[in-house]
Motif scaffolding. Sequence first.
Motif, PDB file in Angstrom:
ATOM      1  N   VAL A  15       0.549   3.551   2.691  1.00  0.00           N
ATOM      2  CA  VAL A  15      -0.382   2.956   1.970  1.00  0.00           C
ATOM      3  C   VAL A  15      -1.893   3.961   2.143  1.00  0.00           C
ATOM      4  CG1 VAL A  15      -1.136   1.099   3.564  1.00  0.00           C
ATOM      5  CG2 VAL A  15      -1.740   0.998   1.086  1.00  0.00           C
ATOM      6  N   VAL A  16      -2.543   4.247   1.252  1.00  0.00           N
ATOM      7  CA  VAL A  16      -3.754   4.778   1.332  1.00  0.00           C
ATOM      8  C   VAL A  16      -4.684   3.869   0.773  1.00  0.00           C
ATOM      9  CG1 VAL A  16      -5.157   6.726   0.447  1.00  0.00           C
ATOM     10  CG2 VAL A  16      -3.092   7.053   1.036  1.00  0.00           C
ATOM     11  N   ARG A  17      -5.752   3.691   1.392  1.00  0.00           N
ATOM     12  CA  ARG A  17      -7.019   2.808   1.035  1.00  0.00           C
ATOM     13  C   ARG A  17      -8.080   3.637   0.446  1.00  0.00           C
ATOM     14  NH1 ARG A  17      -8.079  -2.477   3.849  1.00  0.00           N
ATOM     15  NH2 ARG A  17      -6.819  -2.547   5.579  1.00  0.00           N
ATOM     16  N   LEU A  18      -8.301   3.405  -0.770  1.00  0.00           N
ATOM     17  CA  LEU A  18      -9.412   3.975  -1.386  1.00  0.00           C
ATOM     18  C   LEU A  18     -10.783   3.254  -1.141  1.00  0.00           C
ATOM     19  CD1 LEU A  18      -7.984   4.025  -5.107  1.00  0.00           C
ATOM     20  CD2 LEU A  18      -8.020   5.817  -3.380  1.00  0.00           C
ATOM     21  N   PRO A  19     -11.851   4.109  -1.032  1.00  0.00           N
ATOM     22  CA  PRO A  19     -13.415   3.585  -0.414  1.00  0.00           C
ATOM     23  C   PRO A  19     -13.563   2.266  -0.868  1.00  0.00           C
ATOM     24  CG  PRO A  19     -13.380   6.044  -1.211  1.00  0.00           C
ATOM     25  CD  PRO A  19     -11.935   5.381  -1.608  1.00  0.00           C
TER      26      PRO A  19
END
Length: 159
Positions: A15-19
């Motif tokens: 998973v990548v967290r967006l700002p």
Amino acid sequence: MSTRPPSSTNLTVRVVRLPHSNGLPLPSYATAGAAGMDLVAAVSAPVTLPSGGRALVPTGLCIALPPGYELQIRPRSGLALKHGILLPNSPGTIDEDYRGEVGVIMLNAGQEPFIVERGARIAQAVIAPVEKISWQECTTLDETERGSGGFGSTGSGLP
């Protein structure tokens, strides 16, 4: 009563967290027996859904599912019962090869405006295996008791 043991499979989903999701929790199971993980709204300001209105609500997350799996996006029963909040394409499907932001299409079928606040639990995410098929074209199909009856045909004997 089922005595099925807990799943021994532990999938890892990258998973990548967006700002705009900074400070919000990752999806998680509320209880040990929960099938779905809560997704939260990663909105920077409250979003008002008027009665009959709909919006794409961001989660601030991009994911990489393992091959052979989908992530199903499902409504939360409490939002449906208390406020008439539905997910019109339910269940939504996040495919294994999708890498964009996970969004939730929310529809207000209630009578009053509904406000989506930052961090509000807006949907459930359920991971599910996907079977791939191949079509076998033929000229006839085997007969069944139901046959071609559809849309209420199995309950046609009831008032």
